[in-house]
Design a protein around this motif. Structure first.
Motif, PDB file in Angstrom:
ATOM      1  N   PHE A  28       0.700  -1.192  -0.094  1.00  7.63           N
ATOM      2  CA  PHE A  28      -0.041   0.192   0.050  1.00  7.63           C
ATOM      3  C   PHE A  28       0.789   1.263  -0.127  1.00  7.63           C
ATOM      4  N   ASP A  29       0.209   2.098  -0.618  1.00  8.42           N
ATOM      5  CA  ASP A  29       0.887   3.657  -0.436  1.00  8.42           C
ATOM      6  C   ASP A  29       0.344   4.282   0.779  1.00  8.42           C
ATOM      7  N   PHE A  30       1.038   5.172   1.512  1.00  7.71           N
ATOM      8  CA  PHE A  30       0.422   5.883   2.823  1.00  7.71           C
ATOM      9  C   PHE A  30      -0.506   6.776   2.395  1.00  7.71           C
ATOM     10  N   ASP A  31      -0.072   7.605   1.418  1.00  3.81           N
ATOM     11  CA  ASP A  31      -1.048   8.611   0.878  1.00  3.81           C
ATOM     12  C   ASP A  31      -1.755   9.369   1.796  1.00  3.81           C
ATOM     13  N   PRO A  32      -1.367  10.019   2.692  1.00  7.81           N
ATOM     14  CA  PRO A  32      -2.231  10.825   3.690  1.00  7.81           C
ATOM     15  C   PRO A  32      -2.806  12.007   3.197  1.00  7.81           C
ATOM     16  N   GLN A  33      -2.549  12.513   2.116  1.00  5.52           N
ATOM     17  CA  GLN A  33      -3.354  13.590   1.707  1.00  5.52           C
ATOM     18  C   GLN A  33      -4.698  13.108   0.828  1.00  5.52           C
ATOM     19  N   ASP A  34      -4.627  11.613   0.863  1.00  2.00           N
ATOM     20  CA  ASP A  34      -5.970  11.258   0.004  1.00  2.00           C
ATOM     21  C   ASP A  34      -7.084  11.740   0.920  1.00  2.00           C
ATOM     22  N   TYR A  59       2.746  -4.301   3.716  1.00  3.69           N
ATOM     23  CA  TYR A  59       4.104  -3.399   3.552  1.00  3.69           C
ATOM     24  C   TYR A  59       3.328  -2.005   2.998  1.00  3.69           C
ATOM     25  N   ILE A  60       3.865  -0.796   3.646  1.00  6.41           N
ATOM     26  CA  ILE A  60       3.334   0.504   3.502  1.00  6.41           C
ATOM     27  C   ILE A  60       4.559   1.185   3.148  1.00  6.41           C
ATOM     28  N   ASN A  61       4.239   1.888   1.702  1.00  3.88           N
ATOM     29  CA  ASN A  61       5.254   2.755   1.427  1.00  3.88           C
ATOM     30  C   ASN A  61       4.940   4.291   1.683  1.00  3.88           C
ATOM     31  N   TYR A  62       6.020   5.057   2.021  1.00  6.47           N
ATOM     32  CA  TYR A  62       5.792   6.339   2.467  1.00  6.47           C
ATOM     33  C   TYR A  62       6.405   7.183   1.779  1.00  6.47           C
ATOM     34  N   PRO A  63       5.883   8.019   0.965  1.00  8.15           N
ATOM     35  CA  PRO A  63       4.669   8.340   1.009  1.00  8.15           C
ATOM     36  C   PRO A  63       3.803   7.304  -0.133  1.00  8.15           C
ATOM     37  N   ARG A  84      15.441  12.789   4.767  1.00  3.74           N
ATOM     38  CA  ARG A  84      14.730  13.070   3.422  1.00  3.74           C
ATOM     39  C   ARG A  84      13.266  12.823   3.846  1.00  3.74           C
ATOM     40  N   ARG A  85      12.219  13.767   3.651  1.00  2.95           N
ATOM     41  CA  ARG A  85      11.055  13.946   4.159  1.00  2.95           C
ATOM     42  C   ARG A  85      10.463  14.696   2.971  1.00  2.95           C
ATOM     43  N   VAL A  86       8.929  14.633   3.025  1.00  5.01           N
ATOM     44  CA  VAL A  86       8.311  15.067   1.992  1.00  5.01           C
ATOM     45  C   VAL A  86       7.051  15.948   2.647  1.00  5.01           C
ATOM     46  N   THR A  87       6.868  17.091   2.416  1.00  7.31           N
ATOM     47  CA  THR A  87       5.834  17.859   2.792  1.00  7.31           C
ATOM     48  C   THR A  87       4.405  17.749   2.409  1.00  7.31           C
ATOM     49  N   LYS A  88       3.566  18.083   3.252  1.00  3.02           N
ATOM     50  CA  LYS A  88       2.037  18.005   2.834  1.00  3.02           C
ATOM     51  C   LYS A  88       1.513  18.589   1.619  1.00  3.02           C
ATOM     52  N   LYS A  89       2.449  19.948   1.430  1.00  4.91           N
ATOM     53  CA  LYS A  89       2.311  20.703   0.059  1.00  4.91           C
ATOM     54  C   LYS A  89       2.365  19.954  -0.824  1.00  4.91           C
ATOM     55  N   ILE A  90       3.645  19.380  -1.159  1.00  2.00           N
ATOM     56  CA  ILE A  90       4.108  18.268  -2.276  1.00  2.00           C
ATOM     57  C   ILE A  90       3.105  17.488  -2.527  1.00  2.00           C
ATOM     58  N   LEU A  91       2.501  16.734  -1.357  1.00  3.67           N
ATOM     59  CA  LEU A  91       1.526  15.570  -1.666  1.00  3.67           C
ATOM     60  C   LEU A  91       0.136  16.001  -2.060  1.00  3.67           C
ATOM     61  N   LYS A 152       2.370  10.266  13.029  1.00  2.83           N
ATOM     62  CA  LYS A 152       2.596  11.203  14.134  1.00  2.83           C
ATOM     63  C   LYS A 152       3.385  12.400  13.200  1.00  2.83           C
ATOM     64  N   LEU A 153       4.290  11.952  12.552  1.00  2.27           N
ATOM     65  CA  LEU A 153       5.135  13.011  11.738  1.00  2.27           C
ATOM     66  C   LEU A 153       4.039  13.825  10.653  1.00  2.27           C
ATOM     67  N   TRP A 154       3.155  12.905  10.191  1.00  2.00           N
ATOM     68  CA  TRP A 154       2.174  13.551   9.470  1.00  2.00           C
ATOM     69  C   TRP A 154       1.328  14.746  10.311  1.00  2.00           C
ATOM     70  N   ASP A 155       0.754  14.311  11.368  1.00  2.00           N
ATOM     71  CA  ASP A 155      -0.075  14.842  12.336  1.00  2.00           C
ATOM     72  C   ASP A 155       0.760  16.205  12.933  1.00  2.00           C
ATOM     73  N   ASN A 156       1.862  16.036  13.085  1.00  2.00           N
ATOM     74  CA  ASN A 156       2.540  17.061  14.064  1.00  2.00           C
ATOM     75  C   ASN A 156       3.303  18.144  13.166  1.00  2.00           C
ATOM     76  N   GLU A 157       3.865  17.578  12.055  1.00  2.00           N
ATOM     77  CA  GLU A 157       4.837  18.321  11.399  1.00  2.00           C
ATOM     78  C   GLU A 157       4.499  18.395   9.917  1.00  2.00           C
ATOM     79  N   GLU A 158       3.381  17.887   9.447  1.00  2.00           N
ATOM     80  CA  GLU A 158       2.774  17.764   8.044  1.00  2.00           C
ATOM     81  C   GLU A 158       3.649  17.386   7.187  1.00  2.00           C
ATOM     82  N   CYS A 159       4.458  16.507   7.395  1.00  2.00           N
ATOM     83  CA  CYS A 159       5.213  15.892   6.441  1.00  2.00           C
ATOM     84  C   CYS A 159       5.317  14.148   6.536  1.00  2.00           C
ATOM     85  N   VAL A 160       6.152  13.599   5.756  1.00  2.00           N
ATOM     86  CA  VAL A 160       6.185  12.061   5.692  1.00  2.00           C
ATOM     87  C   VAL A 160       7.704  11.917   5.592  1.00  2.00           C
TER      88      VAL A 160
END
Length: 181
Positions: A28-34, A59-63, A84-91, A152-160
């Motif tokens: 699966f993809d994590f895809d928290p922006q979906d 297995y979950i791939n981030y993002p 290396r992280r990806v921001t909410k904006k990019i997603l 937690k990263l997504w919720d607190n820092e808006e990134c993955v």
């Protein structure tokens, strides 16, 4: 398998679900922006699909699966990859795939050789160790912990944190290969 079989309309394709399988892997993809993203559902899925020989192994791939290509150089350091992280904006902008294609040293994982695959496994194990602040591991409990950390990263820092876990199948089942590095 029964759910997939019930949703398949093509009679010929439906036959594949009647086969007997010794192991099942779900990627699966994590895809928290979906808009359908639901952390509680993900956690339930992770708990249920915890063994490849029973219900299946998740297995979950981030993002997302493109994280396997998000390597800037084959000489990349652990520190660089671990950060290396990806921001909410990019997603949300749906620009992650474009970002990977711009930054990646090799955009097509089907062209990776054994040495390159081992490098990605090595970087992934290092990242998991860094995220957890524990020794290298990728068993079920570890991947469950990684899901918690990513949530937690997504919720607190808006990134993955960029991490491909499906490649870790090879480490789990053939750890001797990675030891050859």
């Amino acid at each position: 398998l029964m759910l997939l079989r019930s949703r398949e309309v093509d009679v010929e394709k439906k036959k594949i679900f009647d086969e007997r399988y010794t192991e099942i892997f779900l990627i699966f993809d994590f895809d928290p922006q979906d808009k359908l993203y639901d952390v509680n559902k993900l956690k339930k899925l992770m708990n249920y699909f915890n063994d490849s020989t029973e219900n299946g192994r998740l297995y979950i791939n981030y993002p997302m699966v493109e994280s396997i290509c998000h390597i800037k150089s084959w000489n990349e350091s652990y520190d660089e990859y671990n950060l290396r992280r990806v921001t909410k904006k990019i997603l949300i902008d749906k620009s992650y795939k474009r970002l990977v294609s711009q930054e990646s040293c090799c955009n097509d994982f089907r062209k990776y050789n054994k040495k390159e695959l081992l490098k990605i496994i090595d970087l992934s194990l290092s990242k998991i160790s860094s995220l957890r602040d524990k020794p290298r591991s990728c068993d079920f409990a570890t991947l469950k912990e990684v899901l918690e950390i990513e949530c937690k990263l997504w919720d607190n820092e808006e990134c993955v944190s960029v991490l491909n876990t499906c490649i870790l199948y090879f480490y789990e089942y053939y750890p001797q290969l990675v030891r050859l590095m």
